[in-house]
Design a protein around this motif. Sequence first.
Motif, short mmCIF file in Angstrom:
data_model
loop_
_atom_site.label_atom_id
_atom_site.label_comp_id
_atom_site.label_asym_id
_atom_site.label_seq_id
_atom_site.Cartn_x
_atom_site.Cartn_y
_atom_site.Cartn_z
N GLU A 238 5.65 1.76 7.04
CA GLU A 238 5.66 0.45 7.68
C GLU A 238 4.08 0.09 7.53
O GLU A 238 3.45 -1.12 7.23
N VAL A 239 3.15 1.21 8.10
CA VAL A 239 1.75 0.64 8.29
C VAL A 239 1.11 0.77 6.84
O VAL A 239 0.20 -0.22 6.62
N ARG A 240 1.51 1.74 6.00
CA ARG A 240 0.92 1.75 4.63
C ARG A 240 1.43 0.46 4.03
O ARG A 240 0.39 -0.08 3.28
N GLY A 241 2.72 -0.10 3.90
CA GLY A 241 2.82 -1.12 3.22
C GLY A 241 2.15 -2.25 3.73
O GLY A 241 1.71 -3.21 2.83
N ALA A 242 1.83 -2.53 5.21
CA ALA A 242 0.97 -3.60 5.85
C ALA A 242 -0.33 -3.55 4.98
O ALA A 242 -0.84 -4.50 4.91
N LEU A 243 -1.08 -2.50 4.95
CA LEU A 243 -2.08 -2.10 4.65
C LEU A 243 -2.34 -2.69 3.21
O LEU A 243 -3.42 -3.35 2.70
N VAL A 244 -1.59 -2.28 2.17
CA VAL A 244 -1.48 -2.77 0.68
C VAL A 244 -1.39 -4.28 0.46
O VAL A 244 -2.04 -4.87 -0.11
N ALA A 245 -0.30 -4.50 1.31
CA ALA A 245 -0.04 -6.17 1.28
C ALA A 245 -1.33 -6.90 1.69
O ALA A 245 -1.59 -8.11 1.14
N LEU A 246 -2.02 -6.35 2.90
CA LEU A 246 -3.08 -7.22 3.20
C LEU A 246 -4.23 -7.14 2.29
O LEU A 246 -5.05 -8.44 2.11
N GLY A 247 -4.63 -5.86 1.84
CA GLY A 247 -5.48 -5.79 0.58
C GLY A 247 -5.36 -6.87 -0.56
O GLY A 247 -6.03 -7.33 -0.98
N ARG A 248 -4.16 -6.64 -0.86
CA ARG A 248 -3.63 -7.71 -2.23
C ARG A 248 -3.86 -9.10 -1.88
O ARG A 248 -4.22 -10.15 -2.75
N ARG A 249 -3.44 -9.52 -0.44
CA ARG A 249 -3.74 -10.85 -0.14
C ARG A 249 -5.16 -11.41 -0.21
O ARG A 249 -5.70 -12.44 -0.43
N GLY A 251 -7.16 -10.23 -2.27
CA GLY A 251 -7.84 -10.02 -3.74
C GLY A 251 -8.15 -8.72 -4.16
O GLY A 251 -8.84 -8.50 -5.15
N PHE A 252 -7.82 -7.63 -3.44
CA PHE A 252 -8.07 -6.27 -3.95
C PHE A 252 -6.97 -5.94 -4.84
O PHE A 252 -5.55 -6.08 -4.24
N ALA A 253 -7.06 -5.32 -5.92
CA ALA A 253 -5.93 -4.77 -6.74
C ALA A 253 -5.41 -3.45 -6.02
O ALA A 253 -4.19 -3.06 -6.33
N TYR A 254 -6.44 -2.60 -5.52
CA TYR A 254 -6.15 -1.37 -5.19
C TYR A 254 -6.65 -1.16 -3.66
O TYR A 254 -7.66 -1.57 -3.16
#
Length: 294
Positions: A238-249, A251-254
């Motif tokens: 759940e935390v990993r998913g939240a971090l990825v979603a936050l980064g993409r919001r 403007g980070f691709a990775y």
Amino acid sequence: MPATSSSQSKLDALRAILRAMDSVVVCYSGGVDSAFLLKVAFEELGPRCVALTAISPSLPGRERGEAESLASALGVRHLQRQSSEVADPRYAANPTDRCYFCKSALMQLAEAVRIEEQARYVLLGTNCDDLGGHRPGLKASSEAAARHPLVEAELGKQEIRELSRDLGLPTWDKPQLACLASRFPYGTAIDVERLGRVERFEDGLADLGFRGSRVRFHESVARIELPLEQLARAVEPEVRGALVALGRRLGFAYVTIDLAGYRTGAMNETLSEALRGPDEQEVRKAQRVVDPPH
């Protein structure tokens, strides 16, 4: 565990140094060192001690709020002035001596306030542990004849934390504070929009319960540094998913996690030894007790 007798002796020396200064402007970010210096200076000098915070996109909004709250609790008059270092193309280009231009801008603000307040000295919260490594900001403060009372009293970071705890300062165990520009590799351009993206990402990390984290900006990549004891939690589904979603919001691709964990000065790791080593001339200037040419 209370501060040692050696630390207490250094605190006594610091108090004597500050009393002899008569009137001061303390450059105050709300971090461990500047908060400690401000409290002791205010105890010794009362209204002849003024706090100055430079407001800039490189200062996280949460840090500014905490600095305001603490200054209010201490009863110190707290001045805030807009700083324009981000508009300086020499700073924005992010060279290896970027901190020189940032500190120069701060010193100009502080000198203007010193004159307004008819104070004798501008003070910085530099401590003895800050005198090694790549510190171009020391050159700017030396040129401005600012004083470094914590260095003059021979106080290091751990001693300052212990003394801060004994003095009841909430900052005693605060994670290391560095401006948002320190998240960018040298040569990567800095602007208000990029600083804002990093700040919002780090705010998101704090909202997720991470403490003492950094988000390093590598164009399309956000590299997260966490204290080692927090690494395992970052990869929970759940935390990993939240971090990825936050980064993409933002403007980070990775979004990546640095397995080495958080460490100070991470962006200096790619510098040559010549740049990483301490500048002995600036160290001596920082330690020298001088009257500014006012």
